[in-house]
Enzyme design. Structure first.
Site: not given
Ligand SMILES: Cc1cc2nc3c(=O)[nH]c(=O)nc-3n(C[C@H](O)[C@H](O)[C@H](O)COP(=O)(O)OP(=O)(O)OC[C@H]3O[C@@H](n4cnc5c(N)ncnc54)[C@H](O)[C@@H]3O)c2cc1C
Length: 313
Positions: A183, A231, A301
């Protein structure tokens, strides 16, 4: 907002023109669906919008900047984010998926992971089925090295196209340079992921579809719905954060409009219309109680827009 921060925002807005939106609601674009606005917001939808964003950052000294994908791992404080929020959606190249004859899958940073999983599976490519369970974008997933069900981004990524917002340089970075770990990655808040390429194997669409349905079923049975970001804490070496939160008696703990999920102790839920600051306070309280109870300092996280958890003390 201090006068100099406001000057910086105005300088950036001048570069972005009418596409730069003042006081853009940001919390509502996260899966927590609570929290304030970005002082300035910009939706990336055209091919070179990353370079335009870098120009805006260059025009404004000391402008805080954040990239937001699906907002599924992010909390925006109720006071909002004082700088420029770059919103990566699925428009144009940002949501495009291309699969070549060798099984190399190129995806724009805004591509939703469940779409990536289903599209590659249907095309007879295997290896990304796990991604159906993670409701984020490719860019956010690369930054977080998202994973689940025994795999993660590092298992198949070959390279990422990244724009350094502080220099305006866009470069293809091979996977090893991203330093993907549990992560985490070497990417910082000024690195904007534009696209990523993944290696896949040849697979049978029916087998991949069955694997995907099994993951969806497992998620539905084991994870709470509602407003959360998955998480909250990363698992410490050799233990589970959920087990430690449970052992500290925090399952079901409530603080105002935020609650530790009774179904999954490592999930924190926000009530509809709730307050982000109560989610943040509850995360800190759970962390404190686990430290008191077991001596383990859990690390969130979930990212905090505009601050790091350590800044909060
Ligand atoms: C119900 C649920 C279940 C989940 N299960 C998991 C799981 O099983 N495993 C897991 O790893 N995660 C899980 N997550 C967390 C999340 O989905 C992941 O971390 C996901 O990869 C975040 O992507 P995002 O586009 O939503 O990022 P955001 O929430 O928009 O951003 C997260 C971080 O990434 C950065 N970021 C976003 N887009 C970019 C980009 N294009 N370039 C550079 N930086 C960027 C942001 O600035 C921030 O620091 C879960 C979340 C939910 C709500």
């Amino acid at each position: 907002v201090s006068p100099s921060a406001d000057d910086a925002v105005r300088a950036a807005a001048e570069v972005l023109g009418p596409r730069g939106v003042f006081d853009l609601p940001l919390g509502s674009r996260t899966t927590y669906r609570v929290g304030g606005s970005a002082r300035l917001g910009f939706e990336l939808s055209e091919p070179d919008d990353d370079l335009l964003a870098a120009e805006a950052v260059a025009a404004a000294r000391h402008l805080p900047v954040i990239t937001v994908g699906r907002g599924s791992n992010l909390i925006v404080p109720d006071a909002g984010f004082p700088g420029l929020a770059l919103l990566v959606g699925t428009a144009g190249p940002w949501g495009r998926i291309e699969i070549d004859g060798e099984g190399l899958v190129r995806a724009g940073a805004g591509t939703l992971l469940p779409v990536l999983a289903r599209r590659t599976a249907a095309a007879g490519r295997s290896g990304l089925e796990w991604a159906v369970g993670v409701p984020g974008s490719v860019g956010g997933a690369v930054r977080m090295n998202a994973g689940g069900h025994g795999s993660d981004i590092s298992g198949s990524i070959c390279e990422a196209t990244v724009t350094d917002l502080s220099t305006g340089v866009r470069a293809v970075r091979p996977a090893f340079e991203l330093e993907l770990g549990y992560r985490r990655s070497a990417l910082t808040s000024t690195d904007l992921v534009v696209a990523a390429a993944f290696a896949t194997g040849s697979g049978a669409p029916a087998a991949s579809a069955a694997a995907i349905e099994e993951i969806v079923r497992w998620r539905r049975e084991n994870q709470p719905g509602g407003q959360n970001a998955g998480s909250v804490f990363v698992n410490p070496e050799g233990d589970s954060a959920g087990r430690l939160v449970d052992a500290a008696g925090c399952r079901g703990l409530r603080l105002g409009t935020a609650e530790v999920s009774p179904k999954h102790a490592n999930f924190i839920q926000a009530d509809p219309g709730g307050r982000a600051d109560e989610v943040i306070a509850l995360i800190r309280e759970v962390r404190r109680r686990v430290l008191d109870h077991s001596g383990v300092d859990l690390h969130p996280e979930v990212k905090l827009a505009g601050a790091s958890w350590d800044d909060l003390g």
